[in-house]
Design a protein around this motif. Structure first.
Motif, PDB file in Angstrom:
ATOM      1  N   MET A   1      92.250 -23.803  77.449  1.00 24.98           N
ATOM      2  CA  MET A   1      91.610 -22.980  78.459  1.00 24.98           C
ATOM      3  C   MET A   1      92.649 -22.605  79.507  1.00 24.98           C
ATOM      4  SD  MET A   1      88.615 -23.890  81.207  1.00 24.98           S
ATOM      5  CE  MET A   1      87.112 -23.577  80.351  1.00 24.98           C
ATOM      6  N   GLY A   2      92.601 -21.381  79.954  1.00 26.49           N
ATOM      7  CA  GLY A   2      93.506 -20.906  80.981  1.00 26.49           C
ATOM      8  C   GLY A   2      92.755 -20.562  82.252  1.00 26.49           C
ATOM      9  N   LEU A   3      93.458 -20.000  83.189  1.00 21.95           N
ATOM     10  CA  LEU A   3      92.872 -19.631  84.468  1.00 21.95           C
ATOM     11  C   LEU A   3      91.825 -18.535  84.300  1.00 21.95           C
ATOM     12  CD1 LEU A   3      92.859 -20.111  87.505  1.00 21.95           C
ATOM     13  CD2 LEU A   3      94.789 -18.530  87.704  1.00 21.95           C
ATOM     14  N   SER A   4      92.057 -17.597  83.398  1.00 21.57           N
ATOM     15  CA  SER A   4      91.076 -16.527  83.166  1.00 21.57           C
ATOM     16  C   SER A   4      89.740 -17.107  82.732  1.00 21.57           C
ATOM     17  CB  SER A   4      91.582 -15.555  82.103  1.00 21.57           C
ATOM     18  OG  SER A   4      92.724 -14.886  82.547  1.00 21.57           O
ATOM     19  N   ASP A   5      89.782 -18.095  81.832  1.00 28.14           N
ATOM     20  CA  ASP A   5      88.546 -18.739  81.381  1.00 28.14           C
ATOM     21  C   ASP A   5      87.847 -19.438  82.540  1.00 28.14           C
ATOM     22  OD1 ASP A   5      88.983 -17.988  78.678  1.00 28.14           O
ATOM     23  OD2 ASP A   5      90.298 -19.715  78.402  1.00 28.14           O
ATOM     24  N   ALA A   6      88.615 -20.116  83.368  1.00 26.14           N
ATOM     25  CA  ALA A   6      88.035 -20.824  84.505  1.00 26.14           C
ATOM     26  C   ALA A   6      87.390 -19.858  85.489  1.00 26.14           C
ATOM     27  CB  ALA A   6      89.100 -21.664  85.196  1.00 26.14           C
ATOM     28  N   LEU A   7      88.002 -18.694  85.684  1.00 27.35           N
ATOM     29  CA  LEU A   7      87.442 -17.702  86.618  1.00 27.35           C
ATOM     30  C   LEU A   7      86.120 -17.118  86.111  1.00 27.35           C
ATOM     31  CD1 LEU A   7      90.669 -15.803  87.695  1.00 27.35           C
ATOM     32  CD2 LEU A   7      89.258 -17.308  89.116  1.00 27.35           C
ATOM     33  N   ALA A   8      85.892 -17.172  84.813  1.00 27.01           N
ATOM     34  CA  ALA A   8      84.645 -16.662  84.237  1.00 27.01           C
ATOM     35  C   ALA A   8      83.461 -17.569  84.579  1.00 27.01           C
ATOM     36  CB  ALA A   8      84.790 -16.512  82.724  1.00 27.01           C
ATOM     37  N   ASP A   9      83.741 -18.792  84.957  1.00 30.17           N
ATOM     38  CA  ASP A   9      82.705 -19.741  85.350  1.00 30.17           C
ATOM     39  C   ASP A   9      82.448 -19.551  86.847  1.00 30.17           C
ATOM     40  OD1 ASP A   9      81.391 -22.065  86.367  1.00 30.17           O
ATOM     41  OD2 ASP A   9      82.186 -23.278  84.718  1.00 30.17           O
ATOM     42  N   LYS A  10      81.265 -19.048  87.187  1.00 31.95           N
ATOM     43  CA  LYS A  10      80.961 -18.723  88.588  1.00 31.95           C
ATOM     44  C   LYS A  10      81.069 -19.936  89.513  1.00 31.95           C
ATOM     45  CE  LYS A  10      78.180 -14.716  87.586  1.00 31.95           C
ATOM     46  NZ  LYS A  10      76.962 -13.978  87.813  1.00 31.95           N
ATOM     47  N   ASP A  11      80.714 -21.108  89.009  1.00 34.96           N
ATOM     48  CA  ASP A  11      80.817 -22.316  89.834  1.00 34.96           C
ATOM     49  C   ASP A  11      82.270 -22.635  90.158  1.00 34.96           C
ATOM     50  OD1 ASP A  11      78.058 -22.699  89.869  1.00 34.96           O
ATOM     51  OD2 ASP A  11      78.094 -23.923  88.045  1.00 34.96           O
ATOM     52  N   LYS A  12      83.142 -22.464  89.184  1.00 40.65           N
ATOM     53  CA  LYS A  12      84.560 -22.756  89.396  1.00 40.65           C
ATOM     54  C   LYS A  12      85.251 -21.674  90.214  1.00 40.65           C
ATOM     55  CE  LYS A  12      85.461 -25.410  85.185  1.00 40.65           C
ATOM     56  NZ  LYS A  12      86.223 -25.422  83.921  1.00 40.65           N
ATOM     57  N   LYS A  13      84.847 -20.424  90.028  1.00 36.82           N
ATOM     58  CA  LYS A  13      85.545 -19.309  90.661  1.00 36.82           C
ATOM     59  C   LYS A  13      85.644 -19.472  92.177  1.00 36.82           C
ATOM     60  CE  LYS A  13      85.672 -14.295  90.949  1.00 36.82           C
ATOM     61  NZ  LYS A  13      85.041 -13.034  90.525  1.00 36.82           N
ATOM     62  N   GLY A  14      84.557 -19.799  92.823  1.00 34.21           N
ATOM     63  CA  GLY A  14      84.564 -19.979  94.277  1.00 34.21           C
ATOM     64  C   GLY A  14      85.486 -21.105  94.709  1.00 34.21           C
ATOM     65  N   ARG A  15      85.488 -22.191  93.947  1.00 37.30           N
ATOM     66  CA  ARG A  15      86.361 -23.319  94.278  1.00 37.30           C
ATOM     67  C   ARG A  15      87.827 -22.958  94.048  1.00 37.30           C
ATOM     68  NH1 ARG A  15      82.445 -26.263  91.117  1.00 37.30           N
ATOM     69  NH2 ARG A  15      84.086 -26.755  89.619  1.00 37.30           N
ATOM     70  N   ILE A  16      88.101 -22.183  93.004  1.00 40.00           N
ATOM     71  CA  ILE A  16      89.475 -21.754  92.738  1.00 40.00           C
ATOM     72  C   ILE A  16      89.974 -20.880  93.880  1.00 40.00           C
ATOM     73  CG2 ILE A  16      90.960 -20.360  91.227  1.00 40.00           C
ATOM     74  CD1 ILE A  16      89.063 -21.237  88.895  1.00 40.00           C
ATOM     75  N   ILE A  17      89.156 -19.944  94.310  1.00 35.91           N
ATOM     76  CA  ILE A  17      89.532 -19.058  95.419  1.00 35.91           C
ATOM     77  C   ILE A  17      89.802 -19.890  96.676  1.00 35.91           C
ATOM     78  CG2 ILE A  17      88.683 -17.257  96.987  1.00 35.91           C
ATOM     79  CD1 ILE A  17      87.186 -16.122  94.450  1.00 35.91           C
ATOM     80  N   SER A  18      88.930 -20.831  96.960  1.00 33.34           N
ATOM     81  CA  SER A  18      89.110 -21.696  98.138  1.00 33.34           C
ATOM     82  C   SER A  18      90.392 -22.519  98.022  1.00 33.34           C
ATOM     83  CB  SER A  18      87.895 -22.613  98.282  1.00 33.34           C
ATOM     84  OG  SER A  18      88.067 -23.493  99.366  1.00 33.34           O
ATOM     85  N   ASP A  19      90.629 -23.087  96.841  1.00 34.73           N
ATOM     86  CA  ASP A  19      91.850 -23.881  96.647  1.00 34.73           C
ATOM     87  C   ASP A  19      93.104 -23.017  96.771  1.00 34.73           C
ATOM     88  OD1 ASP A  19      90.318 -26.141  96.304  1.00 34.73           O
ATOM     89  OD2 ASP A  19      90.755 -26.377  94.164  1.00 34.73           O
ATOM     90  N   CYS A  20      93.045 -21.787  96.293  1.00 39.21           N
ATOM     91  CA  CYS A  20      94.202 -20.891  96.413  1.00 39.21           C
ATOM     92  C   CYS A  20      94.448 -20.498  97.867  1.00 39.21           C
ATOM     93  CB  CYS A  20      94.018 -19.647  95.543  1.00 39.21           C
ATOM     94  SG  CYS A  20      94.204 -19.974  93.777  1.00 39.21           S
ATOM     95  N   ALA A  21      93.373 -20.276  98.626  1.00 38.74           N
ATOM     96  CA  ALA A  21      93.531 -19.968 100.055  1.00 38.74           C
ATOM     97  C   ALA A  21      94.167 -21.160 100.782  1.00 38.74           C
ATOM     98  CB  ALA A  21      92.188 -19.605 100.671  1.00 38.74           C
ATOM     99  N   THR A  22      93.720 -22.355 100.448  1.00 38.96           N
ATOM    100  CA  THR A  22      94.311 -23.560 101.040  1.00 38.96           C
ATOM    101  C   THR A  22      95.772 -23.685 100.640  1.00 38.96           C
ATOM    102  OG1 THR A  22      92.169 -24.688 101.064  1.00 38.96           O
ATOM    103  CG2 THR A  22      94.136 -26.085 101.144  1.00 38.96           C
TER     104      THR A  22
END
Length: 142
Positions: A1-22
């Motif tokens: 699984m890559g980042l694209s797959d993770a972004l397709a999961d709505k629950d993960k997407k918000g956390r990924i965005i938050s972690d990237c902002a941090t």
């Protein structure tokens, strides 16, 4: 699984965005005095409007994921994607900057465009320095 797959999961997407902002906040904060232009530019961009950085991250992430997923996959094949990413930080930086370079040319906000252009000369160095943290974010979700 890559980042694209993770972004397709709505629950993960918000956390990924938050972690990237941090991640970005921490990277900029960790820079010394030589990076005052970077810090000032980031502060100006961040001050455009509340939530601007997460909004930009959300818009850039799908294309960035497409660019870095093949590198991550090579790392998975090699047995240690985090180490592979870090060992290939120049390739990762080039992949990410190819997205921001293209987007900055079409940026509607003159402050965003001019700030990016003024900082682009040192961008690869800073992005390469952020790759270890980025690899940990990807590992967390991929």
């Amino acid at each position: 699984m890559g980042l694209s797959d993770a972004l397709a999961d709505k629950d993960k997407k918000g956390r990924i965005i938050s972690d990237c902002a941090t991640l970005i906040d921490e990277e900029v904060a960790s820079k010394g005095l030589a990076a005052l232009p970077l810090k000032a530019g980031y502060k100006a961009i961040k001050g455009i409007k509340p939530g601007f950085i997460p909004h930009v991250i959300e818009s850039l992430l799908p294309e960035m994921a497409t660019k870095v997923d093949p590198i991550w996959a090579e790392g998975v094949s090699a047995g240690n994607p985090v180490k592979f990413f870090q060992d290939n930080r120049g390739r990762v930086a080039d992949a990410l900057l190819s997205v921001t370079d293209a987007k900055s040319k079409n940026a509607k906000n003159a402050l965003v465009r001019s700030t990016y252009e003024s900082l682009r000369g040192t961008a690869k160095k800073h992005v390469e320095e952020a790759v270890p943290r980025l690899s940990k974010v990807i590992e967390k979700y991929a």
